[in-house]
Design a protein around this motif. Structure first.
Motif, PDB file in Angstrom:
ATOM      1  N   GLY A   1       0.701   7.534  -7.930  1.00  0.00           N
ATOM      2  CA  GLY A   1      -0.124   8.380  -7.081  1.00  0.00           C
ATOM      3  C   GLY A   1      -0.491   7.613  -5.828  1.00  0.00           C
ATOM      4  N   ALA A   2      -1.424   8.152  -5.059  1.00  0.00           N
ATOM      5  CA  ALA A   2      -1.833   7.490  -3.816  1.00  0.00           C
ATOM      6  C   ALA A   2      -3.306   7.786  -3.550  1.00  0.00           C
ATOM      7  CB  ALA A   2      -0.974   7.968  -2.647  1.00  0.00           C
ATOM      8  N   PRO A   3      -4.006   6.823  -2.974  1.00  0.00           N
ATOM      9  CA  PRO A   3      -3.524   5.505  -2.575  1.00  0.00           C
ATOM     10  C   PRO A   3      -3.295   4.600  -3.781  1.00  0.00           C
ATOM     11  CG  PRO A   3      -5.889   5.635  -2.206  1.00  0.00           C
ATOM     12  CD  PRO A   3      -5.439   7.011  -2.631  1.00  0.00           C
ATOM     13  N   PHE A   4      -2.282   3.779  -3.676  1.00  0.00           N
ATOM     14  CA  PHE A   4      -1.937   2.843  -4.743  1.00  0.00           C
ATOM     15  C   PHE A   4      -1.692   1.490  -4.106  1.00  0.00           C
ATOM     16  CE2 PHE A   4      -0.100   1.085  -8.500  1.00  0.00           C
ATOM     17  CZ  PHE A   4      -0.443   1.925  -9.556  1.00  0.00           C
TER      18      PHE A   4
ATOM     19  N   ASP B   1       7.060   9.877  -0.646  1.00  0.00           N
ATOM     20  CA  ASP B   1       7.037  11.311  -0.923  1.00  0.00           C
ATOM     21  C   ASP B   1       6.263  11.496  -2.221  1.00  0.00           C
ATOM     22  OD1 ASP B   1       7.624  13.897  -1.896  1.00  0.00           O
ATOM     23  OD2 ASP B   1       9.525  13.939  -0.811  1.00  0.00           O
ATOM     24  N   LEU B   2       5.021  11.944  -2.114  1.00  0.00           N
ATOM     25  CA  LEU B   2       4.158  12.016  -3.289  1.00  0.00           C
ATOM     26  C   LEU B   2       4.645  13.027  -4.321  1.00  0.00           C
ATOM     27  CD1 LEU B   2       0.575  11.677  -1.784  1.00  0.00           C
ATOM     28  CD2 LEU B   2       1.913   9.969  -3.018  1.00  0.00           C
ATOM     29  N   LEU B   3       5.213  14.135  -3.881  1.00  0.00           N
ATOM     30  CA  LEU B   3       5.681  15.127  -4.843  1.00  0.00           C
ATOM     31  C   LEU B   3       6.812  14.550  -5.685  1.00  0.00           C
ATOM     32  CD1 LEU B   3       5.551  18.468  -2.829  1.00  0.00           C
ATOM     33  CD2 LEU B   3       3.818  17.432  -4.317  1.00  0.00           C
TER      34      LEU B   3
ATOM     35  N   TYR C   1       0.859  -1.186   0.000  1.00  0.00           N
ATOM     36  CA  TYR C   1       0.000   0.000   0.000  1.00  0.00           C
ATOM     37  C   TYR C   1       0.893   1.234   0.000  1.00  0.00           C
ATOM     38  CZ  TYR C   1      -3.268   3.486   2.000  1.00  0.00           C
ATOM     39  OH  TYR C   1      -4.010   4.611   2.253  1.00  0.00           O
ATOM     40  N   TYR C   2       0.996   1.896  -1.148  1.00  0.00           N
ATOM     41  CA  TYR C   2       1.752   3.133  -1.265  1.00  0.00           C
ATOM     42  C   TYR C   2       0.823   4.289  -0.899  1.00  0.00           C
ATOM     43  CZ  TYR C   2       5.187   0.233  -3.561  1.00  0.00           C
ATOM     44  OH  TYR C   2       6.108  -0.748  -3.819  1.00  0.00           O
ATOM     45  N   LEU C   3       1.239   5.062   0.084  1.00  0.00           N
ATOM     46  CA  LEU C   3       0.357   6.080   0.647  1.00  0.00           C
ATOM     47  C   LEU C   3       1.112   7.371   0.912  1.00  0.00           C
ATOM     48  CD1 LEU C   3       0.639   6.429   4.149  1.00  0.00           C
ATOM     49  CD2 LEU C   3       0.508   3.974   3.745  1.00  0.00           C
ATOM     50  N   GLY C   4       0.342   8.429   1.029  1.00  0.00           N
ATOM     51  CA  GLY C   4       0.875   9.709   1.482  1.00  0.00           C
ATOM     52  C   GLY C   4       0.122  10.117   2.729  1.00  0.00           C
TER      53      GLY C   4
ATOM     54  N   LYS D   1       2.492  18.262  -9.512  1.00  0.00           N
ATOM     55  CA  LYS D   1       2.103  18.546  -8.134  1.00  0.00           C
ATOM     56  C   LYS D   1       0.924  19.507  -8.118  1.00  0.00           C
ATOM     57  CE  LYS D   1       5.720  22.070  -7.517  1.00  0.00           C
ATOM     58  NZ  LYS D   1       6.910  22.439  -6.744  1.00  0.00           N
ATOM     59  N   PRO D   2       0.081  19.426  -7.084  1.00  0.00           N
ATOM     60  CA  PRO D   2      -1.142  20.233  -7.065  1.00  0.00           C
ATOM     61  C   PRO D   2      -0.928  21.719  -7.342  1.00  0.00           C
ATOM     62  CG  PRO D   2      -1.234  18.607  -5.319  1.00  0.00           C
ATOM     63  CD  PRO D   2       0.138  18.498  -5.937  1.00  0.00           C
TER      64      PRO D   2
END
Length: 199
Positions: free
Chosen positions: A170-173, A39-41, A6-9, A51-52
């Motif tokens: 991305g996340a959640p993945f 690190d999602l960024l 589970y890849y998460l931020g 990035k947002p």
């Protein structure tokens, strides 16, 4: 028994909206969950994402509508513009990594504790006192905030590399290790459920 990476931020609104559904699905199918904060960024940068802060306004406007719709659909408290977002996700990520390696509490609940702190409670999860409080509230030694720093930092970097290698962007993945099947987004959890049922 299936293993789910589970890849998460810890600051991801979509990880927050996933709530505890992954844990419920895993329990139903006897699967194990490997929690892998990233690190999602950097993940966005490495995999062609944006990035947002750099997204076109139309995309951000839609994101705002979609997040609000999902929170309402799931009956979850949600602040569209939380007081401490974005913030440095590394310290809370290190705490999750340390808790998974050496703790006795509920890691899934800990992850949700950090996410809820951001998206429902206006708390700063980059603050050491907040991290310690959330660790303690979920059955973990708050000292993990200090003792897990080195291992947490090293694992955080490895998680990013593994995420890229596993095709996450991305996340959640969610990646089912035995089959290589990948599922992106909290709105794909039903598909993960069906996949696990077929194994």
């Amino acid at each position: 028994m299936a293993n789910i990476d589970y890849y998460l931020g810890t600051i991801s609104p979509y990880c927050y909206l996933a709530a505890n559904r992954l844990e419920e699905i895993a329990e139903k199918h006897g699967a194990t969950i490997n929690y892998k904060p990233v690190d999602l960024l950097q993940l966005f940068s490495r995999t062609g994402g944006v990035k947002p802060a750099d997204r076109h306004p139309s995309r951000m406007e839609y994101r705002a509508q979609e997040l609000t719709r999902w929170a309402d659909h799931l009956n979850m408290p949600f602040k569209l513009n939380p007081a401490f977002w974005p913030c440095n996700a590394a310290p809370s990520s290190y705490a999750v990594i340390a808790a998974q390696r050496g703790g006795t509490g509920n890691v899934g609940a800990l992850v949700q504790g950090f996410l809820r702190a951001v998206w429902a409670e206006d708390r700063n999860i980059a603050d050491d006192a907040v991290i310690r409080d959330i660790l303690s509230a979920h059955g973990f030694d708050p000292q993990l905030a200090d003792s897990g720093l080195l291992v947490g930092a090293e694992t955080y970097e490895r998680n990013l590399e593994q995420a890229v290698n596993d095709g996450a962007f991305g996340a959640p993945f969610y990646v089912v290790r035995e089959t290589g099947q990948r599922f992106w987004g909290q709105d794909r959890l039903d598909f993960l459920d069906r996949h696990l049922a077929s194994l």
